[in-house]
Design a protein around this motif. Structure first.
Motif, PDB file in Angstrom:
ATOM      1  N   LYS A   1       0.827  -1.208   0.000  1.00 47.47           N
ATOM      2  CA  LYS A   1       0.000   0.000   0.000  1.00 47.47           C
ATOM      3  C   LYS A   1       0.861   1.258   0.000  1.00 47.47           C
ATOM      4  CE  LYS A   1      -4.378   0.983  -0.046  1.00 47.47           C
ATOM      5  NZ  LYS A   1      -5.196   0.644  -1.194  1.00 47.47           N
ATOM      6  N   ASN A   2       2.005   1.235   0.685  1.00 51.74           N
ATOM      7  CA  ASN A   2       2.901   2.398   0.699  1.00 51.74           C
ATOM      8  C   ASN A   2       3.417   2.719  -0.701  1.00 51.74           C
ATOM      9  OD1 ASN A   2       2.730   3.186   3.381  1.00 51.74           O
ATOM     10  ND2 ASN A   2       4.374   1.824   4.032  1.00 51.74           N
TER      11      ASN A   2
ATOM     12  N   TRP B   1       0.651   4.509  -2.405  1.00 54.36           N
ATOM     13  CA  TRP B   1       0.511   5.868  -1.881  1.00 54.36           C
ATOM     14  C   TRP B   1       1.613   6.790  -2.385  1.00 54.36           C
ATOM     15  CZ3 TRP B   1      -0.738   3.669   3.551  1.00 54.36           C
ATOM     16  CH2 TRP B   1      -2.101   3.368   3.631  1.00 54.36           C
TER      17      TRP B   1
ATOM     18  N   GLU C   1       0.917  10.219  -4.180  1.00 56.61           N
ATOM     19  CA  GLU C   1       1.515  11.455  -3.666  1.00 56.61           C
ATOM     20  C   GLU C   1       2.326  12.153  -4.755  1.00 56.61           C
ATOM     21  OE1 GLU C   1       3.806  11.012  -0.050  1.00 56.61           O
ATOM     22  OE2 GLU C   1       2.156   9.961   0.929  1.00 56.61           O
TER      23      GLU C   1
ATOM     24  N   TYR D   1      -7.495  11.102  -0.851  1.00 56.62           N
ATOM     25  CA  TYR D   1      -6.280  10.336  -0.584  1.00 56.62           C
ATOM     26  C   TYR D   1      -6.076  10.173   0.921  1.00 56.62           C
ATOM     27  CZ  TYR D   1      -1.271   9.785   0.258  1.00 56.62           C
ATOM     28  OH  TYR D   1      -0.058   9.386   0.744  1.00 56.62           O
ATOM     29  N   ARG D   2      -6.217  11.254   1.657  1.00 59.56           N
ATOM     30  CA  ARG D   2      -6.047  11.194   3.111  1.00 59.56           C
ATOM     31  C   ARG D   2      -7.095  10.298   3.752  1.00 59.56           C
ATOM     32  NH1 ARG D   2      -4.862  17.631   3.999  1.00 59.56           N
ATOM     33  NH2 ARG D   2      -2.677  17.571   3.380  1.00 59.56           N
TER      34      ARG D   2
ATOM     35  N   LYS E   1      -6.251   6.671   3.045  1.00 57.92           N
ATOM     36  CA  LYS E   1      -5.099   6.265   3.848  1.00 57.92           C
ATOM     37  C   LYS E   1      -5.510   6.015   5.297  1.00 57.92           C
ATOM     38  CE  LYS E   1      -0.255   7.528   4.348  1.00 57.92           C
ATOM     39  NZ  LYS E   1       0.797   8.490   4.010  1.00 57.92           N
TER      40      LYS E   1
END
Length: 176
Positions: free
Chosen positions: A57-58, A61, A65, A101-102, A105
């Motif tokens: 997942k990172n 992201w 980003e 997005y936030r 997350k």
């Protein structure tokens, strides 16, 4: 009066005498539950699975980003070229995407935390059964969690034994 005095003395001797006999029969052990959860085969497997999900997942992201930062930089470059209305629309769209997005997350982090808590709770249920059986088999009066102990004899620590039993009996815990 003398009979009452004698009766009290005899009663106190019986009470204190029986307590000292009972104290000798008490078996107390302690166990490091956190260590068992972390170092058991199932615990390691769950932790590895969670770390794998986080790593995957990172990477996603980081891409998102990067895309959001690129869009922001493009908007800054186009600030003088675009009309005020067009610029405001693009800024609002970018802010909405950043908020989404936030939110995504945060949901993922909460979901992972819930999975970890659920798996740990399931492990603790198995561990309680094992400790209950251990207490019964070894005539233990009390088993205390190690983090609540200040000083204790090492022969009273049953963590290693319970970890071995746990690894034999518990092969899998679902990480839903």
């Amino acid at each position: 009066m003398k009979k009452i005095y004698n009766f009290l003395i005899i009663s106190l001797l019986l009470i204190f005498g029986s307590n000292s006999i009972q104290a000798e029969e008490i078996k107390i052990f302690y166990v490091d539950i956190d260590k068992i959860i972390k170092e058991s085969n199932v615990g390691k497997k769950i932790n590895k699975n969670i770390q794998s999900q986080l790593k995957k997942k990172n990477k996603e992201w980081e891409k998102i980003e990067g895309s959001l930062k690129k869009r922001d930089a493009d908007l800054i470059k186009q600030k003088n070229i675009l009309s005020k209305d067009e610029l405001n629309k693009k800024i609002k769209l970018l802010e909405k995407d950043i908020q989404n997005y936030r939110t995504e997350k945060a949901k993922f982090s909460q979901n992972i935390s819930q999975k970890k808590i659920k798996a740990t709770s399931e492990m603790v249920v198995y561990l309680n059964r094992i400790l209950g059986k251990y207490a019964q088999d070894n005539s233990a009066s009390l088993i205390i969690q190690k983090k609540n102990i200040i000083i204790g004899k090492t022969e009273m620590d049953i963590t290693k034994t319970v970890l071995e039993i746990f690894n034999k009996e518990v092969k899998d815990v679902k990480l839903n």
